[in-house]
Design a protein around this motif. Sequence first.
Motif, PDB file in Angstrom:
ATOM      1  N   PHE A   1       0.825  -1.208   0.000  1.00  0.00           N
ATOM      2  CA  PHE A   1       0.000   0.000   0.000  1.00  0.00           C
ATOM      3  C   PHE A   1       0.858   1.255   0.000  1.00  0.00           C
ATOM      4  N   ILE A   2       1.910   1.266   0.829  1.00  0.00           N
ATOM      5  CA  ILE A   2       2.800   2.423   0.880  1.00  0.00           C
ATOM      6  C   ILE A   2       3.477   2.634  -0.476  1.00  0.00           C
ATOM      7  N   ALA A   3       3.873   1.541  -1.112  1.00  0.00           N
ATOM      8  CA  ALA A   3       4.478   1.651  -2.443  1.00  0.00           C
ATOM      9  C   ALA A   3       3.470   2.193  -3.456  1.00  0.00           C
ATOM     10  N   ARG A   4       2.238   1.694  -3.381  1.00  0.00           N
ATOM     11  CA  ARG A   4       1.183   2.204  -4.276  1.00  0.00           C
ATOM     12  C   ARG A   4       0.920   3.676  -3.996  1.00  0.00           C
ATOM     13  N   PHE A   5       1.000   4.022  -2.727  1.00  0.00           N
ATOM     14  CA  PHE A   5       0.837   5.395  -2.267  1.00  0.00           C
ATOM     15  C   PHE A   5       1.890   6.296  -2.905  1.00  0.00           C
ATOM     16  N   GLY A   6       3.162   5.870  -2.762  1.00  0.00           N
ATOM     17  CA  GLY A   6       4.257   6.664  -3.297  1.00  0.00           C
ATOM     18  C   GLY A   6       4.194   6.807  -4.799  1.00  0.00           C
ATOM     19  N   SER A   7       3.631   5.794  -5.483  1.00  0.00           N
ATOM     20  CA  SER A   7       3.547   5.853  -6.943  1.00  0.00           C
ATOM     21  C   SER A   7       2.579   6.930  -7.432  1.00  0.00           C
ATOM     22  N   THR A   8       1.756   7.463  -6.543  1.00  0.00           N
ATOM     23  CA  THR A   8       0.887   8.584  -6.921  1.00  0.00           C
ATOM     24  C   THR A   8       1.590   9.928  -6.715  1.00  0.00           C
ATOM     25  N   ILE A   9       2.669   9.921  -5.909  1.00  0.00           N
ATOM     26  CA  ILE A   9       3.386  11.165  -5.629  1.00  0.00           C
ATOM     27  C   ILE A   9       4.293  11.543  -6.790  1.00  0.00           C
ATOM     28  N   GLY A  10       5.011  10.556  -7.327  1.00  0.00           N
ATOM     29  CA  GLY A  10       5.954  10.835  -8.409  1.00  0.00           C
ATOM     30  C   GLY A  10       5.338  11.583  -9.577  1.00  0.00           C
TER      31      GLY A  10
ATOM     32  N   SER B   1       8.324   4.297   0.504  1.00  0.00           N
ATOM     33  CA  SER B   1       7.644   5.428  -0.127  1.00  0.00           C
ATOM     34  C   SER B   1       8.600   6.213  -1.014  1.00  0.00           C
ATOM     35  N   LEU B   2       9.807   6.464  -0.512  1.00  0.00           N
ATOM     36  CA  LEU B   2      10.787   7.219  -1.297  1.00  0.00           C
ATOM     37  C   LEU B   2      11.182   6.477  -2.572  1.00  0.00           C
ATOM     38  N   VAL B   3      11.342   5.154  -2.473  1.00  0.00           N
ATOM     39  CA  VAL B   3      11.688   4.356  -3.656  1.00  0.00           C
ATOM     40  C   VAL B   3      10.585   4.448  -4.705  1.00  0.00           C
ATOM     41  N   SER B   4       9.338   4.290  -4.282  1.00  0.00           N
ATOM     42  CA  SER B   4       8.229   4.318  -5.237  1.00  0.00           C
ATOM     43  C   SER B   4       8.055   5.707  -5.851  1.00  0.00           C
ATOM     44  N   ILE B   5       8.344   6.751  -5.077  1.00  0.00           N
ATOM     45  CA  ILE B   5       8.290   8.109  -5.632  1.00  0.00           C
ATOM     46  C   ILE B   5       9.350   8.269  -6.718  1.00  0.00           C
ATOM     47  N   LEU B   6      10.571   7.854  -6.394  1.00  0.00           N
ATOM     48  CA  LEU B   6      11.686   7.999  -7.339  1.00  0.00           C
ATOM     49  C   LEU B   6      11.410   7.248  -8.644  1.00  0.00           C
ATOM     50  N   LEU B   7      10.922   6.019  -8.536  1.00  0.00           N
ATOM     51  CA  LEU B   7      10.722   5.198  -9.725  1.00  0.00           C
ATOM     52  C   LEU B   7       9.574   5.680 -10.604  1.00  0.00           C
ATOM     53  N   THR B   8       8.689   6.511 -10.055  1.00  0.00           N
ATOM     54  CA  THR B   8       7.539   6.992 -10.843  1.00  0.00           C
ATOM     55  C   THR B   8       7.635   8.478 -11.183  1.00  0.00           C
ATOM     56  N   LEU B   9       8.785   9.089 -10.920  1.00  0.00           N
ATOM     57  CA  LEU B   9       8.980  10.475 -11.356  1.00  0.00           C
ATOM     58  C   LEU B   9       8.941  10.529 -12.885  1.00  0.00           C
ATOM     59  N   PRO B  10       8.394  11.589 -13.455  1.00  0.00           N
ATOM     60  CA  PRO B  10       8.223  11.654 -14.919  1.00  0.00           C
ATOM     61  C   PRO B  10       9.510  11.447 -15.697  1.00  0.00           C
ATOM     62  N   TRP B  11      10.647  11.840 -15.147  1.00  0.00           N
ATOM     63  CA  TRP B  11      11.915  11.739 -15.882  1.00  0.00           C
ATOM     64  C   TRP B  11      12.678  10.443 -15.588  1.00  0.00           C
ATOM     65  N   PHE B  12      12.112   9.537 -14.763  1.00  0.00           N
ATOM     66  CA  PHE B  12      12.793   8.274 -14.496  1.00  0.00           C
ATOM     67  C   PHE B  12      12.496   7.294 -15.635  1.00  0.00           C
ATOM     68  N   PRO B  13      13.517   6.605 -16.164  1.00  0.00           N
ATOM     69  CA  PRO B  13      13.293   5.678 -17.296  1.00  0.00           C
ATOM     70  C   PRO B  13      12.260   4.604 -16.965  1.00  0.00           C
ATOM     71  N   GLY B  14      11.268   4.460 -17.827  1.00  0.00           N
ATOM     72  CA  GLY B  14      10.251   3.428 -17.644  1.00  0.00           C
ATOM     73  C   GLY B  14       9.147   3.778 -16.680  1.00  0.00           C
ATOM     74  N   SER B  15       9.157   4.999 -16.149  1.00  0.00           N
ATOM     75  CA  SER B  15       8.142   5.367 -15.159  1.00  0.00           C
ATOM     76  C   SER B  15       6.735   5.340 -15.746  1.00  0.00           C
ATOM     77  N   GLY B  16       6.610   5.754 -17.005  1.00  0.00           N
ATOM     78  CA  GLY B  16       5.291   5.764 -17.636  1.00  0.00           C
ATOM     79  C   GLY B  16       4.684   4.375 -17.699  1.00  0.00           C
ATOM     80  N   TRP B  17       5.504   3.376 -18.044  1.00  0.00           N
ATOM     81  CA  TRP B  17       5.017   2.001 -18.104  1.00  0.00           C
ATOM     82  C   TRP B  17       4.607   1.503 -16.729  1.00  0.00           C
ATOM     83  N   MET B  18       5.422   1.806 -15.699  1.00  0.00           N
ATOM     84  CA  MET B  18       5.092   1.349 -14.344  1.00  0.00           C
ATOM     85  C   MET B  18       3.797   1.979 -13.847  1.00  0.00           C
TER      86      MET B  18
END
Length: 431
Positions: free
Chosen positions: A83-92, A352-369
């Motif tokens: 849930f926390i990871a899903r949470f962070g994926s909305t922040i990025g 949370s920080l990991v999921s934010i980083l991986l879903t930032l617009p400029w992180f490679p593959g973030s759009g697919w994730m």
Amino acid sequence: MTLSLLLNWRLHLAAVILSLIAEAIGIIKIPLGPGTLLLLPLFYAFILGVLLNPHLFSATRRVMPEAVSHAAGPIILLSIMPFIARFGSTIGPAIEQIISAGPALILQELGNLGTMLIALPVAVLVLKMGRESIGATYSIAREPNIAIISDRYGLRGPEGVGVMGVYVVGTMFGTLWFALMAGYLASLDFFDPRALAMACGVGSGSMVAACSGALAGAVPAMKDDLLAFAGASNLLTYATGLYISLFIALPVAEWLYRRLRGPAREQSTVGAVDEHALAADSETDDRPEQQLGRTAIVLAVVCAVAWITNTINGASLVAAAPGMIILYVMSMLGLLITRAAPFYLPGVAWVSLVSILLTLPWFPGSGWMVEQLKAVNFLAIVTPVLAYAGLALTRREFTMFRQTGWKLVIIALLVFTGTYIGSAIVAQLLL
């Protein structure tokens, strides 16, 4: 605790069944005055878990032995990780909006002082409580706040009785209270939904899950934005909440208590907590990051429970598989960093920080994730957390709930209300 007990089939099958029943019931809306009370699946999952708890009804021990129920305790933290990871994926993806609201996010933390400004005068002047009112009202009484009181006063003194009483009430009913408050206040159209989302970041994973989940259900059009603001606020709470409690909230509570009651030390008015109750269930497991091999296995099981639960109101097993795998990987990466970091930050914060980083617009593959994660329903993966929580309540918590008295129940609900509304008001003014 042994791996075989943590993987006990009865525990996880019960969580799956209770969660599926809760998800099948769905959201029930009850008109209440000018607003609407939302009853979410997580509410039913918790209640069903409590009813199946062997420490409440001896008849349920045949289905759920006490040892298996005890194993649910450490699993709660692991079940919160996806849930926390899903949470962070909305922040990025919403990082620009969050940065623009930066001052509101930071300063709304001061709204947590609403805990004592509302509850302490009631405790001292109306309910005639003694120094236990300090421990009960200076914070929402989660684990870091208990540590502060334990270090300063000890847990068997009146201040310790107060903080432990609110902790028990929060464990049993806090998640539900925050969900009900958030959903109801959102229906009033008085607060900006973003302010209510910021106020969700109270430092407790299950509380922020219930609170933000209720908001997402109440204002579905803003779901992603609300989850992002709540997640960012919760992350800041981990960074600043302990210091605000220690250096601001507790001294203010002491000062206000002396002004309301006088300088003489008062005796507790609710009675001491039974030492046997405190000693019971005192076993503490190593943190998840200390046994990564075991954690990886158990986390895979709880992710499977969430994956199955997601089929009712989310997506099929096939469609949601990539998203659940991503959440599992994010969670494990966060725990790896927790173990390797030169300073301690809770595992949920690193996840949370990991999921934010991986879903930032400029992180490679973030759009697919981000696209794959859309198949994972936010509310659905919260429901098993509350099922485990209901099953995990111990004899000590039921005993302490009876012993701390009706006064602390009232004060605990005032504390939660003051924290949430105080933070929401500050955020609303700054927005």
